[in-house]
Design an enzyme around this catalytic site. Structure first.
Site, PDB file in Angstrom:
ATOM      1  N   GLY A 239       0.754  -1.244   0.000  1.00 52.73           N
ATOM      2  CA  GLY A 239       0.000   0.000   0.000  1.00 52.73           C
ATOM      3  C   GLY A 239       0.784   1.292   0.000  1.00 52.73           C
ATOM      4  O   GLY A 239       0.208   2.360  -0.230  1.00 52.73           O
ATOM      5  N   GLU A 275       3.785  -6.704   1.919  1.00 53.42           N
ATOM      6  CA  GLU A 275       3.405  -7.124   0.562  1.00 53.42           C
ATOM      7  C   GLU A 275       3.425  -5.938  -0.401  1.00 53.42           C
ATOM      8  O   GLU A 275       2.399  -5.605  -0.988  1.00 53.42           O
ATOM      9  CB  GLU A 275       1.987  -7.713   0.582  1.00 53.42           C
ATOM     10  N   ARG A 278       3.379  -1.778  -5.754  1.00 52.65           N
ATOM     11  CA  ARG A 278       3.632  -0.530  -6.477  1.00 52.65           C
ATOM     12  C   ARG A 278       4.997   0.067  -6.157  1.00 52.65           C
ATOM     13  O   ARG A 278       5.704   0.524  -7.049  1.00 52.65           O
ATOM     14  CB  ARG A 278       2.545   0.479  -6.097  1.00 52.65           C
ATOM     15  N   CYS A 346     -12.069   3.037 -29.314  1.00 52.33           N
ATOM     16  CA  CYS A 346     -13.310   3.735 -29.657  1.00 52.33           C
ATOM     17  C   CYS A 346     -14.181   4.046 -28.457  1.00 52.33           C
ATOM     18  O   CYS A 346     -15.332   3.598 -28.382  1.00 52.33           O
ATOM     19  CB  CYS A 346     -14.079   2.909 -30.672  1.00 52.33           C
ATOM     20  N   GLU A 347     -13.654   4.733 -27.497  1.00 49.17           N
ATOM     21  CA  GLU A 347     -14.502   5.317 -26.461  1.00 49.17           C
ATOM     22  C   GLU A 347     -13.810   6.524 -25.861  1.00 49.17           C
ATOM     23  O   GLU A 347     -12.586   6.597 -25.818  1.00 49.17           O
ATOM     24  CB  GLU A 347     -14.911   4.302 -25.386  1.00 49.17           C
ATOM     25  N   TYR A 375       0.769  -2.179 -12.157  1.00 48.89           N
ATOM     26  CA  TYR A 375      -0.614  -2.184 -12.627  1.00 48.89           C
ATOM     27  C   TYR A 375      -0.733  -1.586 -14.035  1.00 48.89           C
ATOM     28  O   TYR A 375      -1.726  -0.957 -14.372  1.00 48.89           O
ATOM     29  CB  TYR A 375      -1.533  -1.461 -11.626  1.00 48.89           C
TER      30      TYR A 375
HETATM   31  N1  LLP Z   1      -1.533  -7.051  -0.686  1.00 47.19           N
HETATM   32  C1  LLP Z   1      -2.828  -7.163  -1.020  1.00 47.19           C
HETATM   33  C2  LLP Z   1      -3.677  -8.100  -0.281  1.00 47.19           C
HETATM   34  C3  LLP Z   1      -3.355  -6.353  -2.037  1.00 47.19           C
HETATM   35  O1  LLP Z   1      -4.642  -6.460  -2.349  1.00 47.19           O
HETATM   36  C4  LLP Z   1      -2.513  -5.451  -2.721  1.00 47.19           C
HETATM   37  C5  LLP Z   1      -3.030  -4.622  -3.817  1.00 47.19           C
HETATM   38  C6  LLP Z   1      -1.155  -5.396  -2.367  1.00 47.19           C
HETATM   39  C7  LLP Z   1      -0.702  -6.208  -1.330  1.00 47.19           C
HETATM   40  C8  LLP Z   1      -0.174  -4.491  -3.037  1.00 47.19           C
HETATM   41  O2  LLP Z   1      -0.487  -3.147  -2.851  1.00 47.19           O
HETATM   42  P1  LLP Z   1       0.529  -2.006  -3.340  1.00 47.19           P
HETATM   43  O3  LLP Z   1       1.769  -2.092  -2.491  1.00 47.19           O
HETATM   44  O4  LLP Z   1       0.839  -2.257  -4.769  1.00 47.19           O
HETATM   45  O5  LLP Z   1      -0.204  -0.736  -3.142  1.00 47.19           O
HETATM   46  N2  LLP Z   1      -4.861  -1.439  -9.786  1.00 47.19           N
HETATM   47  C9  LLP Z   1      -4.726  -0.415  -8.773  1.00 47.19           C
HETATM   48  C10 LLP Z   1      -4.126  -0.956  -7.490  1.00 47.19           C
HETATM   49  C11 LLP Z   1      -4.863  -2.151  -6.928  1.00 47.19           C
HETATM   50  C12 LLP Z   1      -4.226  -2.704  -5.702  1.00 47.19           C
HETATM   51  C13 LLP Z   1      -4.833  -4.018  -5.338  1.00 47.19           C
HETATM   52  N3  LLP Z   1      -4.256  -4.661  -4.212  1.00 47.19           N
HETATM   53  C14 LLP Z   1      -3.923   0.744  -9.344  1.00 47.19           C
HETATM   54  O6  LLP Z   1      -3.525   0.700 -10.502  1.00 47.19           O
HETATM   55  O7  LLP Z   1      -3.725   1.758  -8.661  1.00 47.19           O
END
Ligand code: LLP
Length: 422
Positions: A239, A275, A278, A346-347, A375
């Protein structure tokens, strides 16, 4: 900080000219930098030094096996949310004992796969899932190590589509019911409680929501231990946000995050799992695209690129901001211009940026979307029968195509015509 920089006015990924790669691979394509992955991984490693920990890379952010292998080589474990991600991690050489299995809807088949090949722990999200897992593990004569994902009801202060830690979200069990659910888990065959899990959302740009949630988890650890559970691990989720543009300010650094984690949770002597997705790969990747047309509209100019929303969905889905920079700085593009930057799909939602101030572009120019490593490719689709774009990984002077662009024939041949239409 990343390892994409201009050398003699040409954008390079480490020591490799992006212009040269474009000539070979064609546009659009994603390009990642090994040195940047290393840098970001090391930031987390040193942020958590002094506490027993494992960085489990969230595979969903960028799931190419070359990226998984690179991070695993640095010492990462993996966080997966599907049988597909689990298999990718295993095929990339990651030991099952270094993989945590998250996700709100694990199927029996996925549980069997992970129990068969090995898993560090399942992050269980509901009592319903707990019962299914217990049954499957028992039948297989295995014991499933589990943490239960607790929903701490904290506002992550991020985009609503990627906030996961509020009571109304589908994730985890309410923290108010944690004692009851842990007691149930401890009574079930085939289940071994090893810790607590949480993940409150993605692209967080402040520490406070994390701190609020972790404080609740510290209290819960004490309570569950006094109930007789062995809580030896805390999985804190991912996160931590990255700076995409000016509006994000400067999100907290991994160092600040690590200091807070140690302050709030250090006294519990738990092994800490995180975890991140990003933060490890976001700034380590670019999407490179070519300008097809500069189109004069009624009251604006459109920069029409060969990349589209199917290649990089984030702007269309979350109104996300990505810096767009020229691959070649030249005297002809020193003039400023304002464009709506769009793709060929096309949107109207196929818009990367509105009224974006940029250097003037001409057809044939290459541009790069920064911070597209997380992502980006992972959320791409073949909408409008556009092939998934290739991925390239650089390593100092070297580069390698880590996913090829499929031929149109390959995509189309997947359709099967039923006998009555033949
Ligand atoms: N752990 C779990 C259980 C998660 O659901 C996620 C992300 C992460 C770790 C990793 O989170 P990060 O460190 O990457 O913030 N598609 C969206 C982001 C969706 C995140 C989903 N879960 C975007 O492009 O911003």
């Amino acid at each position: 900080m990343d390892h994409f920089s201009y050398k003699e006015d040409i954008l390079h990924a480490e020591e490799v000219s992006i212009q040269e790669i474009a000539k070979e691979v064609g546009t659009p394509f994603y390009i990642y930098s090994t040195a940047t992955l290393r840098r970001h991984f090391d930031l987390f490693e040193s942020a958590l030094s002094g506490v027993d920990h494992l960085i489990c890379y969230a595979v969903k952010a960028a799931s190419n096996q070359a990226i998984l292998k690179t991070l695993a080589k640095f010492g990462a474990g993996m966080d997966v949310v599907s049988g597909g991600e689990y298999k990718r991690a295993r095929d990339a050489g990651v030991d099952g004992g270094r993989i945590v299995f998250s996700g709100v809807g694990k199927t029996g088949a996925e549980m069997k796969l992970a129990l068969h090949e090995g898993v560090r722990q399942f992050n269980v999200e509901s009592e319903e899932e707990l019962l299914v897992l217990s049954g499957i593990a028992h039948d297989m004569n295995r014991v499933a190590p589990i943490s239960i994902r607790v929903n701490p009801d904290v506002d992550a202060k991020t985009h609503e589509k990627i906030a996961t830690g509020k009571a109304e979200n589908k994730f985890g069990i309410p923290i108010s019911r944690a004692r009851e659910v842990y007691a149930r888990a401890a009574s079930l065959p085939g289940i071994q409680v090893v810790g607590i899990d949480l993940h409150i959302g993605s692209q967080l740009t402040q520490l406070l929501p994390f701190e609020k949630a972790y404080t609740k988890i510290a209290d819960l650890t004490d309570v569950l231990r006094s109930d007789g559970h062995e809580i030896k691990r805390l999985d804190l989720g991912g996160g931590l946000g990255i700076p995409y543009g000016l509006e994000d300010g400067s999100p907290p650094t991994p160092k600040e995050y690590g200091e807070m984690v140690k302050r709030v949770l250090g006294h519990l002597n738990c092994e800490i799992e995180i975890e991140p997705g990003r933060l490890l790969v976001g700034n380590a990747g670019l999407l490179v695209s070519e300008v097809i047309y500069v189109k004069k509209g009624h009251d604006r100019e459109f920069l029409i690129l060969d990349a589209a929303m199917n290649d990089l969905l984030r702007p269309a889905l979350y109104e996300a901001y990505h810096d767009i920079v020229p691959v070649k700085k030249s005297s002809s593009n020193q003039e400023n211009a304002i464009y709506d930057v769009v793709g060929p799909v096309c949107e109207t939602g196929d818009t990367f940026a509105k009224s974006r101030a940029m250097k003037k572009c001409s057809p044939g120019d290459l541009v790069a979307f920064r911070s597209a490593g997380a992502y980006g490719a992972a959320m791409a689709s073949e909408y409008n029968t556009r092939p998934l774009v290739p991925e390239v990984l650089t390593n100092n002077h070297e580069y390698s195509v880590i996913r090829e662009r499929p031929a149109l024939e390959e995509i189309i041949a997947r359709d099967k015509i039923p006998f009555w239409l033949k």
